[in-house]
Design an enzyme around this catalytic site. Structure first.
Site, PDB file in Angstrom:
ATOM      1  N   HIS A   1     -30.165 -16.078  22.602  1.00  0.00           N
ATOM      2  CA  HIS A   1     -29.220 -15.753  23.664  1.00  0.00           C
ATOM      3  C   HIS A   1     -28.469 -16.981  24.179  1.00  0.00           C
ATOM      4  CE1 HIS A   1     -31.134 -11.915  23.519  1.00  0.00           C
ATOM      5  NE2 HIS A   1     -30.565 -11.459  24.618  1.00  0.00           N
TER       6      HIS A   1
ATOM      7  N   HIS B   1       0.846  -1.204   0.000  1.00  0.00           N
ATOM      8  CA  HIS B   1       0.000   0.000   0.000  1.00  0.00           C
ATOM      9  C   HIS B   1       0.879   1.251   0.000  1.00  0.00           C
ATOM     10  CE1 HIS B   1      -3.733  -2.264   0.991  1.00  0.00           C
ATOM     11  NE2 HIS B   1      -2.858  -3.092   1.549  1.00  0.00           N
TER      12      HIS B   1
ATOM     13  N   GLU C   1     -20.341  -4.135  22.554  1.00  0.00           N
ATOM     14  CA  GLU C   1     -19.481  -5.282  22.833  1.00  0.00           C
ATOM     15  C   GLU C   1     -18.193  -5.282  22.016  1.00  0.00           C
ATOM     16  OE1 GLU C   1     -23.758  -6.595  23.603  1.00  0.00           O
ATOM     17  OE2 GLU C   1     -22.695  -5.562  21.975  1.00  0.00           O
TER      18      GLU C   1
ATOM     19  N   ASP D   1     -34.814 -16.754  27.957  1.00  0.00           N
ATOM     20  CA  ASP D   1     -34.463 -15.802  26.899  1.00  0.00           C
ATOM     21  C   ASP D   1     -34.407 -16.469  25.529  1.00  0.00           C
ATOM     22  OD1 ASP D   1     -34.407 -13.407  28.196  1.00  0.00           O
ATOM     23  OD2 ASP D   1     -32.271 -13.441  28.633  1.00  0.00           O
TER      24      ASP D   1
ATOM     25  N   HIS E   1      -3.726   2.801  -3.993  1.00  0.00           N
ATOM     26  CA  HIS E   1      -4.060   2.471  -2.614  1.00  0.00           C
ATOM     27  C   HIS E   1      -3.425   1.152  -2.198  1.00  0.00           C
ATOM     28  CE1 HIS E   1      -6.527   1.842   1.023  1.00  0.00           C
ATOM     29  NE2 HIS E   1      -6.628   0.603   0.614  1.00  0.00           N
TER      30      HIS E   1
END
Length: 720
Positions: free
Chosen positions: A503, A39, A441, A499, A284
């Site tokens: 989950h 690059h 998360e 749940d 690039h």
């Protein structure tokens, strides 16, 4: 501003600085051309910006890349690795021209993306876009926490622990979702020590970013609570001038803004002044070609016949950055020595943290849990953390909006948050200890890595195990870097119950164990949980994923009724319950399913079958033991074996062998009480006992390995 940084003054920029920047541009083109891939474009156009940081702005010492008082530099645009390699070479961090020539080749110090521990001066492994910027937020948070531990009362900018984290980011970094998560949190945390230069060149691999990326990035960052500036070297599209003075002024303004993180949009033309490939996707990520490189060097006023050419005058000038920084280091050392004299306890703590040592006798703070009371391992983990709070001030962490579910809050510890954002439930201040990542998360994983990389503290972060999928790129990088980030994952199975399948983790144990260098730890009871934390904290060379139950599990009577003590946890696997003589079958369990193996042992005993129960909380720790120890736990002569774990059986075959059987879950769960789910899905002590009898028969007769093939299916478990 920091007291150890010279007051703002006109930038001193000489003809040798211009020559150094031109040299960098040519070297970037030469290095990629030699290896045939890479690059070059960003490294060429960002040469003035990176050079400005390393030679004129940052506080650093090439002779001591681990200096506590240094600024941190993160190249989030890791694909442009030459952007940092060439600065490290010119500044004298141990890279020589031969290393630049060896870019992206076997055994070189200059791999395709910067790698932590591989190249001196590289603070973090950056490959996947966005990870560097996201982790830099963790570095900035760690700097504030460490100042709070060591020097909280000194005025802002006057402490030897005040420094900046500088980031160079690309269009690609700004598109990745992880940077949005982390940048949002950085604004909320008012991290005035974080400065990002965004290379706004509007080019990515698919060429013009208008095809996919047209938002107002600075408006977005202003909404996050960042200080924003724009420097346009394209002069509004009318020309091009690498106005280093304007960029230096923007950096100075960012340094002066202590209440917000800063982003500077630096509008560049990728590959400038390459004659035909500048401002294209072609420069690039591809070698430029000999003719284009000749044209570039002509534009720069360099000899087009020379490759990897660095004049002695330029190299001597740039390597004097260490000497030019000596005054800053001397001023810092004077303040640091004064701090040490005034803070002997803080000095002792800093020495211990720098050496990554745990305090003598620290394990005495670990709790012991009495038998006879069922305790969820997530609850036991929370008690362990609270018990360690005073003993290990370096330990801190929190949760992705699941504090009460993950049990990651140390009792009585304030939150790490600007005081104005503290709440009734979570009082805190800027030097607090309890982290609140919000529902972010992926950023949490990256931020934890940044905290650990910054040095000094140990951080953990919690969420549900099923959401470890959101974190996987950061977890993988922690393993690649061999750093002790700790990921706490609770609600580890169908045992979370109502749940439902969205989950309930099924494939996650196997998926996480597949990450090389990650310790996956699933304790069976409260005392194994305490030993798990102890062992995780004693390791400082790799990350760990601590996997914990939502539901209560028995606390085994350690040292009585035939149960072994929990110290075997540190070895990853041990004999929990044994038989007289050689067992007929070995039952191997992890986490909440160990109790099923214990119950099955009793059922088998009623039928005259002698079963050994092995608790295997960590396959990685067990595999690291000596062959003799592993043989003592799982003797090769005993072919009849059963594994039991509430997840897919993948990964168990090499332990249970051809005659072995696995009690597992090969489909998604359902919404119901956890006891019903275990019963309906056949993860029971009766199933373990039945599998043991099958395995004994298979071992006796040499029957075909395994059992019936189980086709892979989707859908909810109670609707199939």
């Amino acid at each position: 501003m920091n007291a150890f940084v010279p007051a703002n003054q006109p930038l001193e920029w000489s003809p040798l600085d211009d020559q150094a920047v031109k040299t960098i541009k040519a070297l970037a083109a030469d290095a990629v051309e030699k290896v045939g891939n890479g690059h070059p474009g960003t490294a060429i156009s960002l040469a003035p910006a990176a050079y400005l940081l390393f030679q004129k702005v940052m506080r650093h010492d090439p002779a001591d890349s681990h200096w506590v008082g240094r600024d941190r530099f993160v190249l989030s645009a890791g694909h442009s690795s030459l952007t940092i390699y060439l600065q490290l070479f010119l500044a004298g961090y141990g890279l020589e021209i031969e290393d630049i020539e060896a870019l992206r080749t076997w055994g070189s110090k200059t791999p395709g993306h910067p790698e932590y521990k591989h190249t001196n001066g590289v603070e973090i492994t950056t490959g996947p876009l966005g990870q560097g910027l996201a982790s830099s937020v963790g570095m900035a948070m760690a700097a504030r926490r460490e100042r709070g531990l060591l020097d909280p009362s000194t005025a802002p900018g006057e402490s030897p622990f005040d420094h900046h984290v500088y980031v160079i980011a690309s269009d690609g970094d700004l598109q990745e979702g992880v940077t949005s998560e982390a940048s949002s949190l950085a604004g909320h945390q008012q991290l005035g020590n974080l400065i990002v230069i965004w290379d706004d060149n509007k080019i990515s691999i698919e060429d013009d970013t208008d095809i996919a990326f047209t938002e107002d990035v600075l408006a977005r960052y202003a909404a996050y609570g960042w200080h924003t500036q724009k420097v346009d070297w394209t002069q509004g599209g009318t020309g091009y001038a690498e106005n280093v003075d304007e960029l230096a002024a923007a950096v100075a303004a960012a340094q002066a803004e202590t209440g917000k993180p800063s982003i500077i949009a630096l509008r560049t033309i990728i590959g400038w002044p390459s004659p035909t490939k500048q401002n294209t996707g072609g420069i690039h990520g591809s070698a430029m070609g000999a003719d284009e490189i000749r044209g570039l060097k002509v534009e720069l006023g360099l000899d087009p016949e020379k490759s990897f050419d660095v004049s002695p005058e330029v190299l001597a000038y740039t390597r004097a950055v260490g000497e030019r920084g000596a005054e800053l280091r001397e001023r810092w050392d004077t303040a640091f020595e004064a701090w040490k004299i005034a803070n002997p306890e803080g000095d002792a703590l800093l020495e211990r943290l720098t050496a990554r040592e745990l305090p003598a006798g620290w394990t005495e703070s670990l709790p012991t849990f009495e038998a006879g009371k069922d305790v969820a391992t997530r609850a036991a983990s929370g008690k362990v953390l609270s018990a360690l709070a005073d003993t290990l001030p370096e330990l801190w962490g929190g949760s992705a909006d699941l504090a009460g579910s993950n049990n990651t809050t140390m009792d009585g510890e304030p939150s790490f948050v600007p005081a104005e954002h503290a709440t009734k439930k979570f009082p805190g201040h800027e030097y607090g200890r309890t982290l609140h990542f919000g529902i972010r998360e992926h950023a949490m994983g990256s931020i934890l890595n940044g905290i650990v990389l910054h040095g000094g503290t140990r951080a953990y972060g919690g969420t549900f195990l099923t959401f470890s999928d959101y974190m996987r790129p950061a977890v993988r990088l922690a393993a690649l870097m061999e750093i002790p980030s700790t990921f706490v994952w609770t609600h580890d199975s169908i045992g979370l119950g109502e749940d439902g399948p969205t989950h309930q983790p099924i494939e996650h144990f196997a998926a996480l164990r597949a990450i090389p260098g990650l310790d996956v730890v699933r304790p069976a009871d409260a005392n194994e949980t305490a030993w798990a934390w102890r062992t995780i904290l004693e390791h400082d060379d790799r990350p760990a994923g601590l996997i914990l139950t939502r539901q209560n599990v028995p606390t085994f009577p350690r040292g009585t009724d035939g149960f072994a003590d929990a110290s075997g946890t540190a070895k990853g696997g041990y004999v929990l319950l044994d038989t007289e003589g050689t067992p007929d079958v070995i039952l191997i369990g992890t986490g909440s399913e160990v109790q099923l193996a214990v119950e099955a042992r009793e059922q088998l005993a009623a039928d005259g079958i002698a079963a050994r129960v092995v608790s295997l909380p960590s396959r990685e720790w067990f595999d690291a033991q000596s062959p003799e120890y592993r043989e003592s736990v799982l003797p090769a002569a005993v072919k009849a074996r059963v594994s039991v774990e509430a997840g897919i059986a993948q990964g168990w075959r090499d332990l249970v062998g051809d005659a072995g059987r696995s009690v597992s879950l090969e489909h998604y769960g359902a919404s119901a009480d956890y006891k019903i789910l275990y019963r309906e899905f056949g993860i029971t002590s009766e199933a373990v006992a039945s599998a043991a009898k099958e395995s004994i028969e298979a071992a006796r007769t040499g029957a075909a390995p395994g059992g019936e093939a189980i086709p892979s299916v989707g859908g909810t478990g109670d609707q199939r």
